[in-house]
Motif scaffolding. Structure first.
Motif, short mmCIF file in Angstrom:
data_model
loop_
_atom_site.label_atom_id
_atom_site.label_comp_id
_atom_site.label_asym_id
_atom_site.label_seq_id
_atom_site.Cartn_x
_atom_site.Cartn_y
_atom_site.Cartn_z
N VAL A 285 0.59 5.52 0.31
CA VAL A 285 0.01 6.68 1.01
C VAL A 285 0.43 7.76 0.51
N HIS B 213 1.08 -1.50 -0.34
CA HIS B 213 0.13 0.17 -0.04
C HIS B 213 0.81 1.18 -0.01
N GLY C 186 -1.08 5.15 -5.34
CA GLY C 186 -1.31 5.08 -4.03
C GLY C 186 -2.69 5.98 -4.67
#
Length: 115
Positions: free
Chosen positions: A5, A3, A106
């Motif tokens: 971000v 992931h 992202g």
């Protein structure tokens, strides 16, 4: 699964600065090329800056001399320092990383530059 971000976007006046950060859930930045892309309304997503695993960088002509990409392998972050911002820099900025067949993005962070 990794992931990404992004953070650091916001509203700034022309001539101002912002620093975007991209954090990864796993340490992939040390081995992968990482790129910052942007997408303005009605436009395609385009590459703004990239940094390789060896630290070499490349920039879109429109941001050369104003933006700087950097990587911190310990913190698993990649930053984009944006100076002398212009209204045409307004867009959603995305971080991208991964090596084929993996391609991670992202969710994006909005940058708005007012004139």
């Amino acid at each position: 699964q990794v992931h990404l971000v992004e953070s650091g976007g916001g509203l700034v006046q022309a001539g101002g600065s912002l620093r975007l950060s991209c954090a990864a859930s796993r340490n992939i930045f040390s081995r992968d090329t990482v790129g910052w892309y942007r997408q303005a309304p009605g436009n395609q997503r385009v590459l703004v800056a990239a940094i390789s695993s060896r630290g070499s960088t490349n920039y879109a002509d429109s941001v050369k001399g104003r933006f700087a990409i950097s990587r911190d392998n310990v913190k698993n972050t990649v930053c984009l320092q944006m100076n002398s911002l212009k209204p045409e820099d307004t867009a959603v900025y995305y971080c991208r990383a991964g090596s084929p067949p993996y391609d991670y993005w992202g969710q994006g962070t909005q940058v708005t530059v007012s004139s």
